[in-house]
Write a protein that holds these residues in place. Structure first.
Motif, PDB file in Angstrom:
ATOM      1  N   GLY A 165     -23.995 170.354  40.227  1.00 49.72           N
ATOM      2  CA  GLY A 165     -24.281 170.590  38.954  1.00 49.72           C
ATOM      3  C   GLY A 165     -23.412 171.604  38.193  1.00 49.72           C
ATOM      4  N   ALA A 166     -22.306 171.964  38.965  1.00 46.85           N
ATOM      5  CA  ALA A 166     -21.226 172.881  38.092  1.00 46.85           C
ATOM      6  C   ALA A 166     -19.957 172.049  38.021  1.00 46.85           C
ATOM      7  CB  ALA A 166     -21.001 174.045  38.982  1.00 46.85           C
ATOM      8  N   THR A 167     -19.222 172.523  36.898  1.00 49.12           N
ATOM      9  CA  THR A 167     -17.826 172.028  36.862  1.00 49.12           C
ATOM     10  C   THR A 167     -16.576 172.321  37.971  1.00 49.12           C
ATOM     11  OG1 THR A 167     -18.285 171.698  34.547  1.00 49.12           O
ATOM     12  CG2 THR A 167     -15.803 171.803  35.314  1.00 49.12           C
ATOM     13  N   LEU A 168     -16.142 171.457  38.193  1.00 48.39           N
ATOM     14  CA  LEU A 168     -14.752 171.844  39.265  1.00 48.39           C
ATOM     15  C   LEU A 168     -13.707 171.438  38.758  1.00 48.39           C
ATOM     16  CD1 LEU A 168     -13.805 172.616  42.248  1.00 48.39           C
ATOM     17  CD2 LEU A 168     -14.118 169.933  42.919  1.00 48.39           C
ATOM     18  N   ALA A 169     -12.917 172.279  38.531  1.00 44.50           N
ATOM     19  CA  ALA A 169     -11.469 172.092  38.041  1.00 44.50           C
ATOM     20  C   ALA A 169     -10.470 172.401  39.455  1.00 44.50           C
ATOM     21  CB  ALA A 169     -10.884 172.950  36.840  1.00 44.50           C
ATOM     22  N   LEU A 170      -9.597 171.445  39.553  1.00 39.35           N
ATOM     23  CA  LEU A 170      -8.701 171.677  40.487  1.00 39.35           C
ATOM     24  C   LEU A 170      -7.176 171.282  40.220  1.00 39.35           C
ATOM     25  CD1 LEU A 170      -8.545 172.032  43.629  1.00 39.35           C
ATOM     26  CD2 LEU A 170      -8.844 169.764  43.993  1.00 39.35           C
ATOM     27  N   ASP A 171      -6.287 172.137  40.528  1.00 33.79           N
ATOM     28  CA  ASP A 171      -4.792 171.680  40.315  1.00 33.79           C
ATOM     29  C   ASP A 171      -3.853 171.486  41.625  1.00 33.79           C
ATOM     30  OD1 ASP A 171      -4.960 172.213  37.522  1.00 33.79           O
ATOM     31  OD2 ASP A 171      -4.142 174.159  37.421  1.00 33.79           O
TER      32      ASP A 171
ATOM     33  N   ALA B 173     -18.882 157.734  44.739  1.00 28.55           N
ATOM     34  CA  ALA B 173     -19.787 158.462  44.333  1.00 28.55           C
ATOM     35  C   ALA B 173     -19.618 159.263  43.198  1.00 28.55           C
ATOM     36  CB  ALA B 173     -20.185 159.621  45.491  1.00 28.55           C
ATOM     37  N   ALA B 174     -18.224 159.646  42.931  1.00 25.77           N
ATOM     38  CA  ALA B 174     -17.668 160.210  41.689  1.00 25.77           C
ATOM     39  C   ALA B 174     -16.128 159.956  41.529  1.00 25.77           C
ATOM     40  CB  ALA B 174     -17.979 161.917  41.661  1.00 25.77           C
ATOM     41  N   VAL B 175     -15.924 159.891  40.425  1.00 28.11           N
ATOM     42  CA  VAL B 175     -14.352 160.005  40.126  1.00 28.11           C
ATOM     43  C   VAL B 175     -14.021 161.147  39.050  1.00 28.11           C
ATOM     44  CG1 VAL B 175     -12.643 158.441  38.821  1.00 28.11           C
ATOM     45  CG2 VAL B 175     -14.765 157.357  40.073  1.00 28.11           C
ATOM     46  N   PHE B 176     -12.927 161.584  39.598  1.00 27.76           N
ATOM     47  CA  PHE B 176     -12.529 162.934  38.724  1.00 27.76           C
ATOM     48  C   PHE B 176     -11.694 162.189  37.498  1.00 27.76           C
ATOM     49  CE2 PHE B 176     -12.515 164.483  43.109  1.00 27.76           C
ATOM     50  CZ  PHE B 176     -12.909 165.889  43.040  1.00 27.76           C
ATOM     51  N   ALA B 177     -11.758 163.217  36.591  1.00 27.29           N
ATOM     52  CA  ALA B 177     -10.758 163.127  35.389  1.00 27.29           C
ATOM     53  C   ALA B 177      -9.633 163.586  35.666  1.00 27.29           C
ATOM     54  CB  ALA B 177     -11.461 163.512  34.165  1.00 27.29           C
ATOM     55  N   ALA B 178      -8.431 162.806  35.600  1.00 29.52           N
ATOM     56  CA  ALA B 178      -7.175 163.337  36.161  1.00 29.52           C
ATOM     57  C   ALA B 178      -6.274 163.378  34.923  1.00 29.52           C
ATOM     58  CB  ALA B 178      -6.695 162.315  37.069  1.00 29.52           C
ATOM     59  N   ALA B 179      -5.458 164.592  34.770  1.00 25.66           N
ATOM     60  CA  ALA B 179      -4.441 164.750  33.810  1.00 25.66           C
ATOM     61  C   ALA B 179      -3.177 165.249  34.299  1.00 25.66           C
ATOM     62  CB  ALA B 179      -5.010 165.723  32.774  1.00 25.66           C
ATOM     63  N   LEU B 180      -2.066 164.686  33.526  1.00 22.65           N
ATOM     64  CA  LEU B 180      -0.776 165.029  33.891  1.00 22.65           C
ATOM     65  C   LEU B 180      -0.244 165.773  32.412  1.00 22.65           C
ATOM     66  CD1 LEU B 180       0.755 162.261  35.703  1.00 22.65           C
ATOM     67  CD2 LEU B 180       0.316 164.259  36.861  1.00 22.65           C
ATOM     68  N   ASP B 181      -0.620 167.033  32.118  1.00 18.13           N
ATOM     69  CA  ASP B 181      -0.386 167.576  30.998  1.00 18.13           C
ATOM     70  C   ASP B 181       1.180 167.951  30.698  1.00 18.13           C
ATOM     71  OD1 ASP B 181      -3.181 167.899  30.375  1.00 18.13           O
ATOM     72  OD2 ASP B 181      -3.185 169.816  31.085  1.00 18.13           O
ATOM     73  N   ASP B 182       1.930 168.011  31.615  1.00 16.27           N
ATOM     74  CA  ASP B 182       3.348 168.249  31.472  1.00 16.27           C
ATOM     75  C   ASP B 182       3.828 167.631  32.734  1.00 16.27           C
ATOM     76  OD1 ASP B 182       6.129 168.867  31.273  1.00 16.27           O
ATOM     77  OD2 ASP B 182       5.889 170.922  31.001  1.00 16.27           O
ATOM     78  N   PRO B 183       4.028 166.256  32.923  1.00 12.77           N
ATOM     79  CA  PRO B 183       4.603 165.553  34.145  1.00 12.77           C
ATOM     80  C   PRO B 183       5.612 166.108  34.969  1.00 12.77           C
ATOM     81  CG  PRO B 183       4.060 163.979  32.417  1.00 12.77           C
ATOM     82  CD  PRO B 183       4.095 165.224  31.939  1.00 12.77           C
ATOM     83  N   SER B 184       6.479 166.858  33.957  1.00 12.01           N
ATOM     84  CA  SER B 184       7.828 167.565  34.560  1.00 12.01           C
ATOM     85  C   SER B 184       7.610 168.455  35.507  1.00 12.01           C
ATOM     86  CB  SER B 184       8.724 167.776  33.667  1.00 12.01           C
ATOM     87  OG  SER B 184       8.479 168.911  32.844  1.00 12.01           O
ATOM     88  N   THR B 185       6.362 169.238  35.569  1.00 13.60           N
ATOM     89  CA  THR B 185       6.004 170.435  36.185  1.00 13.60           C
ATOM     90  C   THR B 185       5.325 169.907  37.831  1.00 13.60           C
ATOM     91  OG1 THR B 185       3.708 170.626  35.470  1.00 13.60           O
ATOM     92  CG2 THR B 185       5.315 171.809  34.420  1.00 13.60           C
ATOM     93  N   GLY B 186       4.989 168.675  37.862  1.00 15.93           N
ATOM     94  CA  GLY B 186       4.664 168.461  39.122  1.00 15.93           C
ATOM     95  C   GLY B 186       3.141 168.811  39.678  1.00 15.93           C
ATOM     96  N   VAL B 187       2.441 168.987  38.407  1.00 16.22           N
ATOM     97  CA  VAL B 187       0.984 169.555  38.521  1.00 16.22           C
ATOM     98  C   VAL B 187       0.186 168.423  38.054  1.00 16.22           C
ATOM     99  CG1 VAL B 187      -0.855 171.246  37.398  1.00 16.22           C
ATOM    100  CG2 VAL B 187       1.629 172.098  38.362  1.00 16.22           C
ATOM    101  N   VAL B 188      -0.931 168.104  38.977  1.00 24.77           N
ATOM    102  CA  VAL B 188      -2.033 166.931  38.548  1.00 24.77           C
ATOM    103  C   VAL B 188      -3.338 168.025  38.480  1.00 24.77           C
ATOM    104  CG1 VAL B 188      -3.376 165.186  39.559  1.00 24.77           C
ATOM    105  CG2 VAL B 188      -0.979 165.291  39.995  1.00 24.77           C
ATOM    106  N   GLY B 189      -3.863 167.850  37.352  1.00 24.97           N
ATOM    107  CA  GLY B 189      -5.041 168.310  37.130  1.00 24.97           C
ATOM    108  C   GLY B 189      -6.256 167.429  37.310  1.00 24.97           C
ATOM    109  N   LEU B 190      -7.439 167.896  38.053  1.00 22.74           N
ATOM    110  CA  LEU B 190      -8.493 166.947  38.374  1.00 22.74           C
ATOM    111  C   LEU B 190      -9.638 167.932  37.799  1.00 22.74           C
ATOM    112  CD1 LEU B 190      -7.764 165.778  42.020  1.00 22.74           C
ATOM    113  CD2 LEU B 190      -7.335 164.570  39.699  1.00 22.74           C
ATOM    114  N   ILE B 191     -10.593 167.030  37.441  1.00 20.93           N
ATOM    115  CA  ILE B 191     -11.937 167.591  36.695  1.00 20.93           C
ATOM    116  C   ILE B 191     -13.106 166.955  37.114  1.00 20.93           C
ATOM    117  CG2 ILE B 191     -13.138 168.565  34.726  1.00 20.93           C
ATOM    118  CD1 ILE B 191     -10.626 169.327  33.328  1.00 20.93           C
TER     119      ILE B 191
END
Length: 111
Positions: free
Chosen positions: A12-18, A50-68
């Protein structure tokens, strides 16, 4: 080879992961043109996630994948455990698993 990272999710809580992706030299991996997928399943062989994360590459050159995983999705995780992974697909179609692990869900009380 994928890194191992076990998730502890509050139902029931939001999980954000980089996820920080690095090349063999330890520098940020350029993910320009890549796509990302991350899913949770009860068991590896379950046909549906069971669940699918929303995924984002805000600035692909930084190599950081954001998952929510939003509160609605985590609220739907009724089993206390499962498995997950995150994969990136390069522009040429090659797939690399970045991270994988187990999932432990802490049941929600406040609704």
């Amino acid at each position: 080879m994928a890194y191992r990272y076990d998730l502890k999710i509050d139902q029931g809580a939001t999980l954000a992961l980089d996820i920080e992706c690095q090349d063999d030299a330890g520098k940020p991996m350029d993910l320009t043109g890549y796509t990302v997928q991350a899913q949770i399943r009860r068991r590896h062989d379950d046909p549906e996630p069971a669940a699918v994360f929303a995924a984002a590459l805000d600035d692909p050159s930084t190599g950081v994948v954001g998952l929510i995983l939003d509160a609605h999705q985590s609220g739907g995780l009724t089993k206390s455990y499962g498995v997950w992974d995150c994969e990136v697909t390069a522009p040429d179609g090659s797939v690399q698993r970045l991270v994988e692990g187990k999932v432990n869900v802490s049941p929600q009380v406040t609704r």
